[in-house]
Design a protein around this motif. Structure first.
Motif, PDB file in Angstrom:
ATOM      1  N   PHE A 101      26.906  21.355   9.003  1.00  0.00           N
ATOM      2  CA  PHE A 101      25.593  21.997   9.068  1.00  0.00           C
ATOM      3  C   PHE A 101      24.556  21.261   8.218  1.00  0.00           C
ATOM      4  O   PHE A 101      23.360  21.342   8.473  1.00  0.00           O
ATOM      5  CB  PHE A 101      25.677  23.478   8.672  1.00  0.00           C
ATOM      6  N   ALA A 102      24.986  20.500   7.225  1.00  0.00           N
ATOM      7  CA  ALA A 102      24.058  19.773   6.349  1.00  0.00           C
ATOM      8  C   ALA A 102      23.644  18.420   6.920  1.00  0.00           C
ATOM      9  O   ALA A 102      22.811  17.736   6.337  1.00  0.00           O
ATOM     10  CB  ALA A 102      24.689  19.590   4.979  1.00  0.00           C
ATOM     11  N   ASP A 103      24.192  18.014   8.046  1.00  0.00           N
ATOM     12  CA  ASP A 103      23.871  16.723   8.654  1.00  0.00           C
ATOM     13  C   ASP A 103      22.733  16.921   9.647  1.00  0.00           C
ATOM     14  O   ASP A 103      22.924  17.446  10.735  1.00  0.00           O
ATOM     15  CB  ASP A 103      25.101  16.151   9.355  1.00  0.00           C
ATOM     16  N   GLY A 104      21.533  16.506   9.280  1.00  0.00           N
ATOM     17  CA  GLY A 104      20.355  16.762  10.095  1.00  0.00           C
ATOM     18  C   GLY A 104      19.993  15.668  11.079  1.00  0.00           C
ATOM     19  O   GLY A 104      18.963  15.764  11.745  1.00  0.00           O
ATOM     20  N   ARG A 105      20.813  14.631  11.202  1.00  0.00           N
ATOM     21  CA  ARG A 105      20.470  13.534  12.108  1.00  0.00           C
ATOM     22  C   ARG A 105      20.382  13.978  13.561  1.00  0.00           C
ATOM     23  O   ARG A 105      19.631  13.409  14.347  1.00  0.00           O
ATOM     24  CB  ARG A 105      21.470  12.389  11.955  1.00  0.00           C
ATOM     25  N   GLY A 106      21.097  15.013  13.937  1.00  0.00           N
ATOM     26  CA  GLY A 106      21.052  15.506  15.308  1.00  0.00           C
ATOM     27  C   GLY A 106      19.700  16.082  15.687  1.00  0.00           C
ATOM     28  O   GLY A 106      19.292  16.033  16.855  1.00  0.00           O
ATOM     29  N   PHE A 107      18.972  16.640  14.714  1.00  0.00           N
ATOM     30  CA  PHE A 107      17.631  17.154  14.992  1.00  0.00           C
ATOM     31  C   PHE A 107      16.728  16.013  15.448  1.00  0.00           C
ATOM     32  O   PHE A 107      15.974  16.145  16.410  1.00  0.00           O
ATOM     33  CB  PHE A 107      17.037  17.810  13.738  1.00  0.00           C
ATOM     34  N   THR A 108      16.819  14.885  14.753  1.00  0.00           N
ATOM     35  CA  THR A 108      16.024  13.709  15.116  1.00  0.00           C
ATOM     36  C   THR A 108      16.416  13.192  16.489  1.00  0.00           C
ATOM     37  O   THR A 108      15.554  12.850  17.304  1.00  0.00           O
ATOM     38  CB  THR A 108      16.210  12.599  14.060  1.00  0.00           C
ATOM     39  N   ALA A 109      17.709  13.139  16.763  1.00  0.00           N
ATOM     40  CA  ALA A 109      18.175  12.665  18.068  1.00  0.00           C
ATOM     41  C   ALA A 109      17.618  13.543  19.184  1.00  0.00           C
ATOM     42  O   ALA A 109      17.142  13.043  20.210  1.00  0.00           O
ATOM     43  CB  ALA A 109      19.700  12.640  18.118  1.00  0.00           C
ATOM     44  N   GLY A 110      17.654  14.861  18.999  1.00  0.00           N
ATOM     45  CA  GLY A 110      17.132  15.771  20.007  1.00  0.00           C
ATOM     46  C   GLY A 110      15.647  15.577  20.251  1.00  0.00           C
ATOM     47  O   GLY A 110      15.192  15.494  21.393  1.00  0.00           O
ATOM     48  N   ARG A 111      14.916  15.463  19.180  1.00  0.00           N
ATOM     49  CA  ARG A 111      13.464  15.290  19.320  1.00  0.00           C
ATOM     50  C   ARG A 111      13.137  13.953  19.988  1.00  0.00           C
ATOM     51  O   ARG A 111      12.238  13.865  20.827  1.00  0.00           O
ATOM     52  CB  ARG A 111      12.801  15.416  17.957  1.00  0.00           C
ATOM     53  N   MET A 112      13.859  12.900  19.626  1.00  0.00           N
ATOM     54  CA  MET A 112      13.626  11.590  20.250  1.00  0.00           C
ATOM     55  C   MET A 112      13.939  11.625  21.745  1.00  0.00           C
ATOM     56  O   MET A 112      13.210  11.048  22.551  1.00  0.00           O
ATOM     57  CB  MET A 112      14.467  10.516  19.566  1.00  0.00           C
ATOM     58  N   LEU A 113      15.037  12.280  22.107  1.00  0.00           N
ATOM     59  CA  LEU A 113      15.389  12.357  23.523  1.00  0.00           C
ATOM     60  C   LEU A 113      14.293  13.053  24.324  1.00  0.00           C
ATOM     61  O   LEU A 113      13.961  12.621  25.429  1.00  0.00           O
ATOM     62  CB  LEU A 113      16.727  13.076  23.699  1.00  0.00           C
ATOM     63  N   ARG A 114      13.721  14.105  23.777  1.00  0.00           N
ATOM     64  CA  ARG A 114      12.673  14.842  24.491  1.00  0.00           C
ATOM     65  C   ARG A 114      11.327  14.105  24.466  1.00  0.00           C
ATOM     66  O   ARG A 114      10.692  13.941  25.496  1.00  0.00           O
ATOM     67  CB  ARG A 114      12.486  16.234  23.893  1.00  0.00           C
ATOM     68  N   GLU A 115      10.906  13.671  23.285  1.00  0.00           N
ATOM     69  CA  GLU A 115       9.552  13.134  23.153  1.00  0.00           C
ATOM     70  C   GLU A 115       9.445  11.647  23.493  1.00  0.00           C
ATOM     71  O   GLU A 115       8.521  11.243  24.195  1.00  0.00           O
ATOM     72  CB  GLU A 115       9.034  13.367  21.730  1.00  0.00           C
ATOM     73  N   ARG A 116      10.334  10.840  23.003  1.00  0.00           N
ATOM     74  CA  ARG A 116      10.225   9.398  23.241  1.00  0.00           C
ATOM     75  C   ARG A 116      10.773   8.987  24.599  1.00  0.00           C
ATOM     76  O   ARG A 116      10.206   8.146  25.287  1.00  0.00           O
ATOM     77  CB  ARG A 116      10.955   8.625  22.150  1.00  0.00           C
ATOM     78  N   PHE A 117      11.905   9.601  24.984  1.00  0.00           N
ATOM     79  CA  PHE A 117      12.560   9.179  26.216  1.00  0.00           C
ATOM     80  C   PHE A 117      12.358  10.143  27.375  1.00  0.00           C
ATOM     81  O   PHE A 117      12.850   9.915  28.471  1.00  0.00           O
ATOM     82  CB  PHE A 117      14.052   8.932  25.961  1.00  0.00           C
TER      83      PHE A 117
END
Length: 182
Positions: A101-117
């Motif tokens: 639960f303390a690993d926040g890298r997945g939040f960034t991955a999700g946002r990148m998939l939606r916004e950048r890609f």
């Protein structure tokens, strides 16, 4: 010399999940990550909808092309969304593993998939996330949540409404509060 792959906690595959705010049956089978030298045989995969580890999909993408409507991928926290990149919309589903639960890298991955890609399909959180993170997952573009454990999905679903509005922009609200008129 390449860094050896260290397998972390593997995400589970519960029979039910929260999808678009509703409790739904999980129609997908998530396959676990293999050891560094391990590989799948694309011809011996079970029929039906499969979520493959990203490394396995990258190694066998040509052989899996004819099953593209029923093959999704999951990315681990040490794999970035840029490894999928513009091919994101070729998948009906992308899952992001939260090993803790303390690993926040997945939040960034999700946002990148939606916004950048521009990914439009099902974006599923899997692994060790917790109830308190649901609103933030939703703000980063996740629309499916595969909880592990014996939690009531009906009560967990209510956490998607914990906050009525937010100051910052997000995938779910691209304008920050100071840019919106009420």
């Amino acid at each position: 010399m390449p860094k050896p792959v260290k397998l972390g906690p593997q995400p589970g595959n519960p029979s039910e999940l929260i999808l678009n705010g509703e409790v739904s049956a999980n129609d997908w089978q998530l396959l676990p990550q293999l050891e560094e030298e391990g590989t799948i045989d694309p011809n011996s995969l079970p029929s039906g909808k499969l979520i493959l580890p990203l490394r396995q999909w990258l190694a066998h993408r040509e052989a899996l092309a004819e099953r593209s409507a029923e093959v999704g991928v999951w990315i681990d926290s040490d794999e970035g969304a840029e490894l999928i990149g513009n091919e994101a919309n070729n998948f009906p589903l992308i899952a992001v593993n939260f090993p803790a639960f303390a690993d926040g890298r997945g939040f960034t991955a999700g946002r990148m998939l939606r916004e950048r890609f521009g990914f439009k399909g099902e974006l599923r959180a899997v692994g060790g996330f917790m109830r308190d993170q649901l609103t933030y997952l939703q703000r980063c573009g996740f629309n499916a949540y595969a909880f592990e454990g014996n939690q009531s999905l009906t009560s967990l679903r209510e956490s998607l409404q914990d906050f009525g509005d937010s100051y910052q922009s997000g995938v779910d609200q691209p304008l920050p509060m100071f840019r919106r008129r009420f």
